[in-house]
Motif scaffolding. Structure first.
Motif, PDB file in Angstrom:
ATOM      1  N   PRO A 198       6.600  10.817  -0.716  1.00  0.00           N
ATOM      2  CA  PRO A 198       5.718   9.736  -1.162  1.00  0.00           C
ATOM      3  C   PRO A 198       6.345   8.384  -0.832  1.00  0.00           C
ATOM      4  CG  PRO A 198       6.781  10.810  -3.039  1.00  0.00           C
ATOM      5  CD  PRO A 198       7.146  11.609  -1.832  1.00  0.00           C
ATOM      6  N   THR A 199       5.638   7.584  -0.050  1.00  0.00           N
ATOM      7  CA  THR A 199       6.200   6.303   0.397  1.00  0.00           C
ATOM      8  C   THR A 199       5.204   5.171   0.184  1.00  0.00           C
ATOM      9  OG1 THR A 199       5.586   7.054   2.602  1.00  0.00           O
ATOM     10  CG2 THR A 199       7.919   6.971   2.121  1.00  0.00           C
ATOM     11  N   VAL A 200       5.763   3.997  -0.095  1.00  0.00           N
ATOM     12  CA  VAL A 200       4.966   2.771  -0.266  1.00  0.00           C
ATOM     13  C   VAL A 200       5.573   1.681   0.612  1.00  0.00           C
ATOM     14  CG1 VAL A 200       4.154   3.234  -2.621  1.00  0.00           C
ATOM     15  CG2 VAL A 200       6.392   2.153  -2.271  1.00  0.00           C
ATOM     16  N   ALA A 201       4.756   0.650   0.913  1.00  0.00           N
ATOM     17  CA  ALA A 201       5.248  -0.471   1.719  1.00  0.00           C
ATOM     18  C   ALA A 201       4.937  -1.784   1.014  1.00  0.00           C
ATOM     19  CB  ALA A 201       4.582  -0.466   3.092  1.00  0.00           C
ATOM     20  N   LEU A 202       5.865  -2.722   1.146  1.00  0.00           N
ATOM     21  CA  LEU A 202       5.701  -4.079   0.606  1.00  0.00           C
ATOM     22  C   LEU A 202       5.975  -5.075   1.723  1.00  0.00           C
ATOM     23  CD1 LEU A 202       7.881  -3.961  -2.643  1.00  0.00           C
ATOM     24  CD2 LEU A 202       5.372  -4.029  -2.546  1.00  0.00           C
ATOM     25  N   GLY A 203       5.198  -6.165   1.765  1.00  0.00           N
ATOM     26  CA  GLY A 203       5.469  -7.260   2.700  1.00  0.00           C
ATOM     27  C   GLY A 203       5.941  -8.474   1.919  1.00  0.00           C
ATOM     28  N   LEU A 204       7.184  -8.863   2.140  1.00  0.00           N
ATOM     29  CA  LEU A 204       7.798  -9.955   1.367  1.00  0.00           C
ATOM     30  C   LEU A 204       8.006 -11.155   2.283  1.00  0.00           C
ATOM     31  CD1 LEU A 204      10.393  -7.620  -0.349  1.00  0.00           C
ATOM     32  CD2 LEU A 204       8.282  -8.454  -1.349  1.00  0.00           C
ATOM     33  N   LEU A 205       7.376 -12.277   1.919  1.00  0.00           N
ATOM     34  CA  LEU A 205       7.453 -13.495   2.730  1.00  0.00           C
ATOM     35  C   LEU A 205       8.545 -14.415   2.190  1.00  0.00           C
ATOM     36  CD1 LEU A 205       3.615 -14.239   2.923  1.00  0.00           C
ATOM     37  CD2 LEU A 205       4.992 -12.753   4.392  1.00  0.00           C
ATOM     38  N   ARG A 206       8.971 -15.361   3.027  1.00  0.00           N
ATOM     39  CA  ARG A 206       9.894 -16.406   2.557  1.00  0.00           C
ATOM     40  C   ARG A 206       9.141 -17.717   2.504  1.00  0.00           C
ATOM     41  NH1 ARG A 206      13.850 -14.394   6.497  1.00  0.00           N
ATOM     42  NH2 ARG A 206      15.136 -12.917   5.358  1.00  0.00           N
ATOM     43  N   HIS A 207       9.494 -18.560   1.534  1.00  0.00           N
ATOM     44  CA  HIS A 207       8.966 -19.922   1.534  1.00  0.00           C
ATOM     45  C   HIS A 207       9.598 -20.673   2.690  1.00  0.00           C
ATOM     46  CE1 HIS A 207       7.150 -19.443  -2.350  1.00  0.00           C
ATOM     47  NE2 HIS A 207       8.275 -19.067  -2.874  1.00  0.00           N
ATOM     48  N   PRO A 208       8.819 -21.591   3.352  1.00  0.00           N
ATOM     49  CA  PRO A 208       9.447 -22.389   4.411  1.00  0.00           C
ATOM     50  C   PRO A 208      10.628 -23.174   3.847  1.00  0.00           C
ATOM     51  CG  PRO A 208       7.098 -22.932   4.144  1.00  0.00           C
ATOM     52  CD  PRO A 208       7.445 -21.946   3.081  1.00  0.00           C
ATOM     53  N   ARG A 239      10.385 -15.241   8.748  1.00  0.00           N
ATOM     54  CA  ARG A 239       9.995 -15.568   7.379  1.00  0.00           C
ATOM     55  C   ARG A 239       9.417 -14.380   6.630  1.00  0.00           C
ATOM     56  NH1 ARG A 239       5.858 -19.820   7.019  1.00  0.00           N
ATOM     57  NH2 ARG A 239       5.968 -19.085   4.888  1.00  0.00           N
ATOM     58  N   GLN A 240       9.691 -13.186   7.102  1.00  0.00           N
ATOM     59  CA  GLN A 240       9.107 -12.050   6.387  1.00  0.00           C
ATOM     60  C   GLN A 240       9.884 -10.775   6.675  1.00  0.00           C
ATOM     61  OE1 GLN A 240       5.209 -12.384   8.181  1.00  0.00           O
ATOM     62  NE2 GLN A 240       5.602 -10.619   9.488  1.00  0.00           N
ATOM     63  N   PHE A 241       9.876  -9.892   5.696  1.00  0.00           N
ATOM     64  CA  PHE A 241      10.376  -8.556   5.974  1.00  0.00           C
ATOM     65  C   PHE A 241       9.598  -7.530   5.182  1.00  0.00           C
ATOM     66  CE2 PHE A 241      13.326  -6.724   2.805  1.00  0.00           C
ATOM     67  CZ  PHE A 241      13.519  -7.784   1.940  1.00  0.00           C
ATOM     68  N   ALA A 242       9.615  -6.311   5.710  1.00  0.00           N
ATOM     69  CA  ALA A 242       8.871  -5.205   5.108  1.00  0.00           C
ATOM     70  C   ALA A 242       9.856  -4.246   4.462  1.00  0.00           C
ATOM     71  CB  ALA A 242       8.064  -4.476   6.184  1.00  0.00           C
ATOM     72  N   VAL A 243       9.468  -3.745   3.316  1.00  0.00           N
ATOM     73  CA  VAL A 243      10.252  -2.718   2.632  1.00  0.00           C
ATOM     74  C   VAL A 243       9.421  -1.454   2.597  1.00  0.00           C
ATOM     75  CG1 VAL A 243      11.226  -1.999   0.407  1.00  0.00           C
ATOM     76  CG2 VAL A 243      11.421  -4.387   1.141  1.00  0.00           C
ATOM     77  N   ILE A 244      10.016  -0.362   3.023  1.00  0.00           N
ATOM     78  CA  ILE A 244       9.386   0.938   2.800  1.00  0.00           C
ATOM     79  C   ILE A 244      10.226   1.653   1.755  1.00  0.00           C
ATOM     80  CG2 ILE A 244       8.770   3.172   3.805  1.00  0.00           C
ATOM     81  CD1 ILE A 244       8.191   1.743   6.397  1.00  0.00           C
ATOM     82  N   ASN A 273       0.828  -1.203   0.000  1.00  0.00           N
ATOM     83  CA  ASN A 273       0.000   0.000   0.000  1.00  0.00           C
ATOM     84  C   ASN A 273       0.863   1.254   0.000  1.00  0.00           C
ATOM     85  OD1 ASN A 273      -2.469   1.582   0.127  1.00  0.00           O
ATOM     86  ND2 ASN A 273      -3.392  -0.250   1.032  1.00  0.00           N
ATOM     87  N   VAL A 274       0.173   2.406  -0.173  1.00  0.00           N
ATOM     88  CA  VAL A 274       0.843   3.696  -0.065  1.00  0.00           C
ATOM     89  C   VAL A 274       0.768   4.130   1.400  1.00  0.00           C
ATOM     90  CG1 VAL A 274      -1.256   4.956  -0.716  1.00  0.00           C
ATOM     91  CG2 VAL A 274       0.958   6.027  -1.036  1.00  0.00           C
ATOM     92  N   LEU A 275       1.867   4.711   1.909  1.00  0.00           N
ATOM     93  CA  LEU A 275       1.931   5.079   3.328  1.00  0.00           C
ATOM     94  C   LEU A 275       1.816   6.574   3.567  1.00  0.00           C
ATOM     95  CD1 LEU A 275       4.779   2.877   4.831  1.00  0.00           C
ATOM     96  CD2 LEU A 275       2.337   2.420   4.738  1.00  0.00           C
ATOM     97  N   GLY A 276       2.161   7.363   2.571  1.00  0.00           N
ATOM     98  CA  GLY A 276       2.132   8.815   2.767  1.00  0.00           C
ATOM     99  C   GLY A 276       2.653   9.505   1.531  1.00  0.00           C
ATOM    100  N   HIS A 277       2.630  10.843   1.553  1.00  0.00           N
ATOM    101  CA  HIS A 277       3.036  11.566   0.342  1.00  0.00           C
ATOM    102  C   HIS A 277       4.101  12.634   0.608  1.00  0.00           C
ATOM    103  CE1 HIS A 277      -0.079  13.992   2.183  1.00  0.00           C
ATOM    104  NE2 HIS A 277       0.305  15.019   1.446  1.00  0.00           N
ATOM    105  N   GLU A 278       4.574  12.796   1.865  1.00  0.00           N
ATOM    106  CA  GLU A 278       5.618  13.792   2.158  1.00  0.00           C
ATOM    107  C   GLU A 278       6.742  13.176   2.987  1.00  0.00           C
ATOM    108  OE1 GLU A 278       3.577  18.133   2.243  1.00  0.00           O
ATOM    109  OE2 GLU A 278       2.982  16.830   3.886  1.00  0.00           O
TER     110      GLU A 278
END
Ligand SMILES: Cc1cc2nc3c(=O)[nH]c(=O)nc-3n(C[C@H](O)[C@H](O)[C@H](O)COP(=O)(O)O)c2cc1C
Length: 201
Positions: A54-64, A146-151, A47-52
């Motif tokens: 402009p930032t977006v976030a991703l949730g990236l999982l790992r396969h077991p 098993r997961q990390f977030a990217v902003i 999703n989008v997180l803000g505009h000042e």
């Protein structure tokens, strides 16, 4: 029903969350490895997180039992990615790029997609997507084993002229974009529809 997330099996937690947090926009993400091999994959933990700024976030999982997904590895290596929003007419191509291809295999080629160079980052833009945002990671945060977030900061955006109503005012033909979003279960998606408007008090 009360769901205690700490007591639930991981796959049930996943189902409860993804069957309720809907619709989720889809980031169709292109990245490049440090040796320049392109990669594409869709992500709905987005999703989008803000505009000042402009930032977006991703949730990236790992396969077991497996390492990071190529997208995650490439963002860690280079910090660069391009997010495309997915029009209905490109749903099948998007779906093709979610295959778990070996590292070094370019899903853009597998899916027969054409690309254009980006302006500020190395990963290419997918031809046919009406919206693309070139991004640079400002935070890569492990949120579990098993997961990390990217902003990411959005450096620039490309919107197909056909959907720009007034560039100076930032008016976009949102419904005309016909963007799909992820719903519940193994393969359900939504298109724009059932809209209503509320005037803010
Ligand atoms: C519509 C859709 C949404 C997805 N959302 C996510 C997501 O949010 N996080 C994730 O880790 N995987 C998600 N996936 C699975 C990845 O796309 C898939 O694991 C892909 O193979 C990763 O590719 P990569 O290894 O090239 O990065 C999604 C798949 C689809 C089809």
């Amino acid at each position: 029903m009360f769901f205690d997330m700490q007591q639930l099996a991981a796959d049930i937690r996943y189902k409860v969350l993804t069957a309720t947090v809907t619709p989720r926009p889809i980031a169709w993400v292109t990245t490049c490895s440090s040796d320049g091999i392109a990669n594409a994959a869709p992500f709905s933990f987005f999703n989008v997180l803000g505009h000042e700024p402009p930032t977006v976030a991703l949730g990236l999982l790992r396969h077991p039992g497996k390492g990071s997904k190529d997208t995650a590895q490439n963002i860690l290596e280079t910090g660069e990615f391009v997010i495309h929003l997915v029009p209905h007419e490109m749903a099948a191509s998007m779906n093709e790029t979610c295959v778990d291809a070996p590292r070094g295999v370019d899903e853009l080629v597998l899916a027969g997609l054409k690309t254009l160079p980006s302006r500020n980052v190395a990963p290419p833009r997918i031809v046919g997507c009406p919206v693309a945002f070139e991004c640079r990671s400002i935070l890569n945060q492990e949120t579990g084993p098993r997961q990390f977030a990217v902003i990411g900061e959005v450096l620039c955006g490309h919107v197909d002229d056909a959907f720009v109503i007034d560039a100076d005012k930032g008016y976009i033909d949102t419904l005309g974009l016909d963007l799909i979003a992820r719903m519940h279960g193994s393969g359900w998606y939504s298109r724009p529809g059932g809209l209503f408007q509320l005037v803010r008090p």
